[in-house]
Design an enzyme around this catalytic site. Sequence first.
Site, short mmCIF file in Angstrom:
data_model
loop_
_atom_site.label_atom_id
_atom_site.label_comp_id
_atom_site.label_asym_id
_atom_site.label_seq_id
_atom_site.Cartn_x
_atom_site.Cartn_y
_atom_site.Cartn_z
N ARG A 1 -13.56 -1.45 -0.49
CA ARG A 1 -12.82 -1.21 0.77
C ARG A 1 -12.77 0.27 1.14
NH1 ARG A 1 -7.74 -5.48 -0.07
NH2 ARG A 1 -9.06 -7.32 -0.41
N ASP B 1 -3.72 1.04 4.60
CA ASP B 1 -4.23 -0.09 5.36
C ASP B 1 -3.79 -0.03 6.81
OD1 ASP B 1 -5.29 -0.94 2.98
OD2 ASP B 1 -4.20 -2.85 2.90
N ASP C 1 -1.41 -1.92 -4.02
CA ASP C 1 -2.30 -2.89 -3.39
C ASP C 1 -3.49 -2.21 -2.74
OD1 ASP C 1 -2.72 -5.74 -2.56
OD2 ASP C 1 -2.67 -4.80 -0.58
N ASP D 1 0.84 -1.20 0.00
CA ASP D 1 0.00 0.00 0.00
C ASP D 1 0.88 1.25 0.00
OD1 ASP D 1 -2.21 -1.85 0.69
OD2 ASP D 1 -1.18 -1.91 2.63
#
Length: 369
Positions: free
Chosen positions: A257, A190, A186, A164
């Site tokens: 997400r 996160d 990615d 990330d």
Amino acid sequence: MTFKTKFTITLFAFVLAFSSCNTEDVAEQNADEAALSTNKEVNASTSKVGVCSEVPGWASQNGGTTGGGTSAETAVTTYAQLKSAIENTAVKVIKVSGTITVSARISFQNQTGKTIYGTSGARIVSTNQTKDGSGIIYFKGCKNIIIRNLIFEGPGAYDTDGWDNATLDNCQNVWVDHCEFRDGVDGNFDIKNKSDFITVSYTKFTYLKAPKAGGSGGSDDHRYSNLIGSSDSATADRGTFRITFARCWWASGCKERMPRVRFGKVHIINSYFNSSVSNKCIAAGFEANIKVENNVFENVKTPIELMTGLTAVTVTSGNVFTNTSGNKAGKNTAFTPPYSIVTLAASAVKSDVSAGAGATFSGNTCGSF
């Protein structure tokens, strides 16, 4: 007209004027108190500037979050300088200027009490889409960290099981304020591995570059912005992931997400979702406990996804859904936050967040609520 009559009229006018001024003063004071009152809806922006002690949300708990405070600043303009300042535990405040392209992901480990912020337009950029070489900054084992007014820019989504733009790994008391995360390989940002007491405020998540297909991970469109918790089997995460997303913006290009949650007690308040390419927005995964309060969902699919094994999702009546499809309802009753936070009426969220979210400050200026 007699002197007595003139005096009476003058006195009456003076009393009337004084009463009017006093009424205005009281009204102004009441308005200020209303704007500062906790958990009370207001119809306009109440964000203030310059009160760094007023950390909103979960990061205000567990002793609070102050970062490097008023320590001397170390200015950086190159990758080498940035890496050195991050790794030097004696450096407590880092000022980033210009565009810095990282040649390898920077490890920000085992530090306490540090601030990294950007001047106007500051960007930290990665152009690497490989599994091992992607990502910008990895925070691990850190406490009392502030990240403010920075743009983290990746090369675009490509499912190579890479990294990330930024990751919090076992970090506590972190305040991410007025940042922008865009085009992570990615993901954008996160949070995992027992991280706790986190607030993300006035931050924008977006994908401006087309996703690259054919990665080894299997997804041809991995514009998945924010993952909280890495696995259903990571049961050590229970009791952590206390996270607030306040006045954030999941903007164009976000596919899924926004965030996807496992285990945590996550409060999503006064945020704006308007990615027209979305498959789903907030996803409640295994043992997720989420309060969704006074947000605006506009032109998105599946604002709320209820996954197997969730604990609870409360979607308050203050949320607004405009031209959406898919589930909008919660399930069971979510936690009650232990903190107080000024809450915008949903009618004020779109204008406030679209104007204020992202790296919109000129530097290390605090935006309190």
